[in-house]
Design a protein around this motif. Structure first.
Motif, PDB file in Angstrom:
ATOM      1  N   ASN A 182       0.961  -1.214  -0.342  1.00  0.00           N
ATOM      2  CA  ASN A 182       0.356   0.319   0.025  1.00  0.00           C
ATOM      3  C   ASN A 182       0.443   1.282   0.295  1.00  0.00           C
ATOM      4  O   ASN A 182       0.238   2.307  -0.110  1.00  0.00           O
ATOM      5  N   GLY A 183       2.013   1.267   0.662  1.00  0.00           N
ATOM      6  CA  GLY A 183       3.193   2.388   0.226  1.00  0.00           C
ATOM      7  C   GLY A 183       2.906   2.879  -1.443  1.00  0.00           C
ATOM      8  O   GLY A 183       2.953   4.805  -0.852  1.00  0.00           O
ATOM      9  N   ALA A 184       2.730   2.385  -2.186  1.00  0.00           N
ATOM     10  CA  ALA A 184       2.483   3.221  -3.713  1.00  0.00           C
ATOM     11  C   ALA A 184       1.479   4.223  -3.785  1.00  0.00           C
ATOM     12  O   ALA A 184       1.749   5.571  -4.190  1.00  0.00           O
ATOM     13  N   GLU A 185       0.971   3.543  -2.889  1.00  0.00           N
ATOM     14  CA  GLU A 185      -0.394   4.717  -3.553  1.00  0.00           C
ATOM     15  C   GLU A 185       0.002   5.317  -2.365  1.00  0.00           C
ATOM     16  O   GLU A 185      -0.770   7.117  -3.008  1.00  0.00           O
ATOM     17  N   GLN A 186       0.280   6.072  -1.403  1.00  0.00           N
ATOM     18  CA  GLN A 186       0.196   6.575  -0.543  1.00  0.00           C
ATOM     19  C   GLN A 186       1.623   7.648  -0.849  1.00  0.00           C
ATOM     20  O   GLN A 186       1.202   8.779  -1.066  1.00  0.00           O
ATOM     21  N   LEU A 187       2.932   7.847  -1.295  1.00  0.00           N
ATOM     22  CA  LEU A 187       4.058   7.884  -2.212  1.00  0.00           C
ATOM     23  C   LEU A 187       3.351   9.097  -3.441  1.00  0.00           C
ATOM     24  O   LEU A 187       3.276   9.858  -3.431  1.00  0.00           O
ATOM     25  N   ALA A 188       1.868   8.139  -3.728  1.00  0.00           N
ATOM     26  CA  ALA A 188       1.924   8.865  -5.452  1.00  0.00           C
ATOM     27  C   ALA A 188       1.390  10.412  -5.456  1.00  0.00           C
ATOM     28  O   ALA A 188       1.415  10.960  -6.364  1.00  0.00           O
ATOM     29  N   ASN A 192       6.190  12.365  -8.045  1.00  0.00           N
ATOM     30  CA  ASN A 192       6.490  12.554  -9.309  1.00  0.00           C
ATOM     31  C   ASN A 192       6.262  11.227  -9.895  1.00  0.00           C
ATOM     32  O   ASN A 192       5.944  10.723 -10.824  1.00  0.00           O
ATOM     33  N   GLU A 193       7.603  10.433  -9.725  1.00  0.00           N
ATOM     34  CA  GLU A 193       7.726   9.127 -10.021  1.00  0.00           C
ATOM     35  C   GLU A 193       8.169   8.433  -8.719  1.00  0.00           C
ATOM     36  O   GLU A 193       8.824   8.440  -7.995  1.00  0.00           O
ATOM     37  N   MET A 194       7.943   7.119  -9.598  1.00  0.00           N
ATOM     38  CA  MET A 194       8.351   6.233  -7.507  1.00  0.00           C
ATOM     39  C   MET A 194       8.392   4.647  -8.499  1.00  0.00           C
ATOM     40  O   MET A 194       8.162   3.835 -10.047  1.00  0.00           O
ATOM     41  N   ARG A 195       9.662   4.066  -7.952  1.00  0.00           N
ATOM     42  CA  ARG A 195       9.781   2.205  -8.575  1.00  0.00           C
ATOM     43  C   ARG A 195       9.942   1.518  -7.721  1.00  0.00           C
ATOM     44  O   ARG A 195       9.901   2.371  -6.109  1.00  0.00           O
ATOM     45  N   ARG A 196       9.648   0.089  -7.144  1.00  0.00           N
ATOM     46  CA  ARG A 196       9.439  -0.448  -6.252  1.00  0.00           C
ATOM     47  C   ARG A 196      10.587  -1.296  -6.293  1.00  0.00           C
ATOM     48  O   ARG A 196      10.275  -2.371  -7.389  1.00  0.00           O
ATOM     49  N   HIS A 197      11.509  -2.005  -5.539  1.00  0.00           N
ATOM     50  CA  HIS A 197      12.188  -2.944  -5.771  1.00  0.00           C
ATOM     51  C   HIS A 197      11.944  -4.001  -4.069  1.00  0.00           C
ATOM     52  O   HIS A 197      11.821  -3.435  -3.056  1.00  0.00           O
ATOM     53  N   GLU A 198      11.526  -5.464  -5.019  1.00  0.00           N
ATOM     54  CA  GLU A 198      11.392  -6.017  -2.988  1.00  0.00           C
ATOM     55  C   GLU A 198      12.452  -7.174  -3.270  1.00  0.00           C
ATOM     56  O   GLU A 198      13.113  -6.826  -4.559  1.00  0.00           O
ATOM     57  N   ARG A 199      12.874  -7.332  -2.236  1.00  0.00           N
ATOM     58  CA  ARG A 199      13.873  -8.365  -1.873  1.00  0.00           C
ATOM     59  C   ARG A 199      13.147  -9.782  -0.950  1.00  0.00           C
ATOM     60  O   ARG A 199      12.981  -9.377   0.224  1.00  0.00           O
ATOM     61  N   GLU A 200      13.124 -10.928  -1.589  1.00  0.00           N
ATOM     62  CA  GLU A 200      12.743 -11.734  -0.763  1.00  0.00           C
ATOM     63  C   GLU A 200      13.436 -13.001  -0.143  1.00  0.00           C
ATOM     64  O   GLU A 200      14.146 -12.933  -1.055  1.00  0.00           O
ATOM     65  N   LYS A 246      10.353 -13.631   4.718  1.00  0.00           N
ATOM     66  CA  LYS A 246      10.327 -12.753   4.387  1.00  0.00           C
ATOM     67  C   LYS A 246       9.759 -11.974   3.920  1.00  0.00           C
ATOM     68  O   LYS A 246      10.520 -12.415   1.914  1.00  0.00           O
ATOM     69  N   SER A 247       9.800 -10.531   3.573  1.00  0.00           N
ATOM     70  CA  SER A 247       9.008  -9.825   2.454  1.00  0.00           C
ATOM     71  C   SER A 247       9.494  -8.617   2.604  1.00  0.00           C
ATOM     72  O   SER A 247       8.990  -7.829   3.041  1.00  0.00           O
ATOM     73  N   MET A 248      10.600  -7.780   1.760  1.00  0.00           N
ATOM     74  CA  MET A 248      11.332  -6.863   2.028  1.00  0.00           C
ATOM     75  C   MET A 248      11.325  -5.888   1.500  1.00  0.00           C
ATOM     76  O   MET A 248      11.948  -6.414   0.309  1.00  0.00           O
ATOM     77  N   GLY A 249      11.574  -4.421   0.771  1.00  0.00           N
ATOM     78  CA  GLY A 249      12.001  -3.135   0.058  1.00  0.00           C
ATOM     79  C   GLY A 249      12.030  -2.569   0.861  1.00  0.00           C
ATOM     80  O   GLY A 249      12.118  -1.671   1.493  1.00  0.00           O
ATOM     81  N   LEU A 250      12.426  -1.607  -0.762  1.00  0.00           N
ATOM     82  CA  LEU A 250      12.627  -0.001  -1.200  1.00  0.00           C
ATOM     83  C   LEU A 250      11.934   0.081  -1.794  1.00  0.00           C
ATOM     84  O   LEU A 250      11.792  -0.072  -3.259  1.00  0.00           O
ATOM     85  N   PHE A 251      11.505   1.890  -1.737  1.00  0.00           N
ATOM     86  CA  PHE A 251      10.568   2.785  -2.785  1.00  0.00           C
ATOM     87  C   PHE A 251      11.704   3.615  -2.843  1.00  0.00           C
ATOM     88  O   PHE A 251      12.259   4.675  -1.946  1.00  0.00           O
ATOM     89  N   VAL A 252      11.272   4.110  -4.528  1.00  0.00           N
ATOM     90  CA  VAL A 252      12.154   4.880  -4.496  1.00  0.00           C
ATOM     91  C   VAL A 252      11.603   6.074  -5.539  1.00  0.00           C
ATOM     92  O   VAL A 252      10.767   6.009  -6.266  1.00  0.00           O
ATOM     93  N   ALA A 253      11.051   7.352  -4.130  1.00  0.00           N
ATOM     94  CA  ALA A 253      10.321   8.167  -5.371  1.00  0.00           C
ATOM     95  C   ALA A 253      10.703   9.501  -5.558  1.00  0.00           C
ATOM     96  O   ALA A 253      11.645  10.466  -4.349  1.00  0.00           O
ATOM     97  N   GLU A 254      10.405  10.118  -6.309  1.00  0.00           N
ATOM     98  CA  GLU A 254      11.105  11.001  -7.139  1.00  0.00           C
ATOM     99  C   GLU A 254       9.475  12.065  -6.642  1.00  0.00           C
ATOM    100  O   GLU A 254       9.013  12.453  -7.164  1.00  0.00           O
ATOM    101  N   THR A 255      11.126  13.880  -6.960  1.00  0.00           N
ATOM    102  CA  THR A 255      10.066  15.072  -7.330  1.00  0.00           C
ATOM    103  C   THR A 255      10.522  15.171  -8.837  1.00  0.00           C
ATOM    104  O   THR A 255      10.311  14.593  -8.615  1.00  0.00           O
ATOM    105  N   GLU A 256       9.257  15.886  -8.787  1.00  0.00           N
ATOM    106  CA  GLU A 256       8.995  16.887 -10.470  1.00  0.00           C
ATOM    107  C   GLU A 256      10.605  17.562 -10.629  1.00  0.00           C
ATOM    108  O   GLU A 256      10.763  18.245  -9.820  1.00  0.00           O
ATOM    109  N   PRO A 257      11.811  17.094 -11.713  1.00  0.00           N
ATOM    110  CA  PRO A 257      13.064  17.797 -11.780  1.00  0.00           C
ATOM    111  C   PRO A 257      12.245  19.138 -12.371  1.00  0.00           C
ATOM    112  O   PRO A 257      11.475  19.621 -12.437  1.00  0.00           O
ATOM    113  N   ALA A 258      13.947  19.814 -11.409  1.00  0.00           N
ATOM    114  CA  ALA A 258      13.621  21.395 -12.105  1.00  0.00           C
ATOM    115  C   ALA A 258      13.544  21.555 -14.142  1.00  0.00           C
ATOM    116  O   ALA A 258      14.124  20.621 -14.713  1.00  0.00           O
ATOM    117  N   GLU A 259      12.681  22.338 -14.629  1.00  0.00           N
ATOM    118  CA  GLU A 259      12.583  22.774 -15.834  1.00  0.00           C
ATOM    119  C   GLU A 259      14.081  23.524 -15.998  1.00  0.00           C
ATOM    120  O   GLU A 259      14.816  24.310 -15.639  1.00  0.00           O
TER     121      GLU A 259
END
Length: 259
Positions: A182-188, A192-200, A246-259
């Motif tokens: 459920n984290g991706a929905e909250q971060l969205a 601006n952009e998001m990636r999820r990396h999972e490590r089982e 185990k189920s663990m991972g990492l979100f990488v969420a980015e802000t909008e880049p400068a114009e």
């Protein structure tokens, strides 16, 4: 301070309880890559980055990657617990990693707008008021800045949680409020952009002692519960090691880049 935050402050007054939980994973995990190096592998930042960690705990991320931290990074480690900050300061001094430290909650970051290139939040967003913390994290990030946030999946350590729930008065924490599911929905709502990396991976635990120590570190488990859990764990492991998925991972969420 709310009752929940007061209980959290007591539970994390220093790093003792946290370290008891970390020890189980560090000593008995079966994986191709240790957790903290795996997390650091996914950091992609400039050589002169300004990095803020919220909820820094005891600073294990930086100790385990001490030889990989670029000399040009400016690190600021914060936690709402003064005891945790003191432990992190000692950890990084022992590891030879230069950093600044501060006592602060993620809901009120003591930095100006657009002041850091990255915010690190390791297994702590489920503890905080995300309606306040996520806008604060977004506020201090520069255009194109990144939030690196680790979280558990909903199935993480299910076998251990089931054994504990069957033998003690333990109640799950609010960890389910921010997960890999459920984290991706909250971060969205904030990024601006998001990636999820999972490590089982999984734990392979040959004797009950580390499971008992982990359970004893939990605030809602009293002495009677620990004793009952210890008996059940010994019975469970009598025929061989216990494997815990185990189920663990990492979100990488980015802000909008400068114009």
């Amino acid at each position: 301070m709310t009752d929940d935050r007061a209980a959290l402050a007591e539970q994390y007054a220093d790093g003792a309880n946290l370290e008891a939980r970390i020890a189980l994973h560090e000593n008995y995990e079966v994986a191709d890559r240790d957790w903290w190096p795996w997390v650091f592998d996914r950091y992609d930042l400039p050589a002169d980055a300004d990095v803020l960690e919220v909820g820094c705990g005891t600073g294990d991320l930086w100790r385990e990657n001490a030889d990989r931290v670029p000399a040009g990074w400016d690190l600021l480690l914060t936690d709402f617990s003064p005891g945790m900050v003191a432990d992190a300061r000692e950890t990084l001094a022992g590891a030879g990693v230069a950093a600044e430290f501060g006592t602060a909650a993620a809901e009120s970051v003591p930095l100006p707008d657009d002041s850091v290139d990255a915010v690190v939040a390791n297994h702590m967003l489920y503890h905080v008021d995300r309606d306040a913390a996520l806008p604060e994290i977004r506020r201090v990030l520069r255009p194109g800045g990144r939030l690196y946030a680790t979280a558990n999946g909903e199935s993480n350590a299910a076998a251990l949680r089931e054994l504990r729930a069957a033998t003690t008065a333990w109640e799950p924490s609010d960890i389910g409020q921010f997960t890999l599911e459920n984290g991706a929905e909250q971060l969205a709502d904030h990024f601006n952009e998001m990636r999820r990396h999972e490590r089982e991976t999984y734990l392979r635990v040959p004797d009950p002692e580390p499971l008992v120590a982990h359970t004893a570190s939990l605030e809602s488990v009293g002495p009677e519960g620990v004793e009952a859990f210890a008996e059940a764990a010994a019975e469970r492991l009598a025929d061989g090691p216990m494997e815990i998925g185990k189920s663990m991972g990492l979100f990488v969420a980015e802000t909008e880049p400068a114009e």
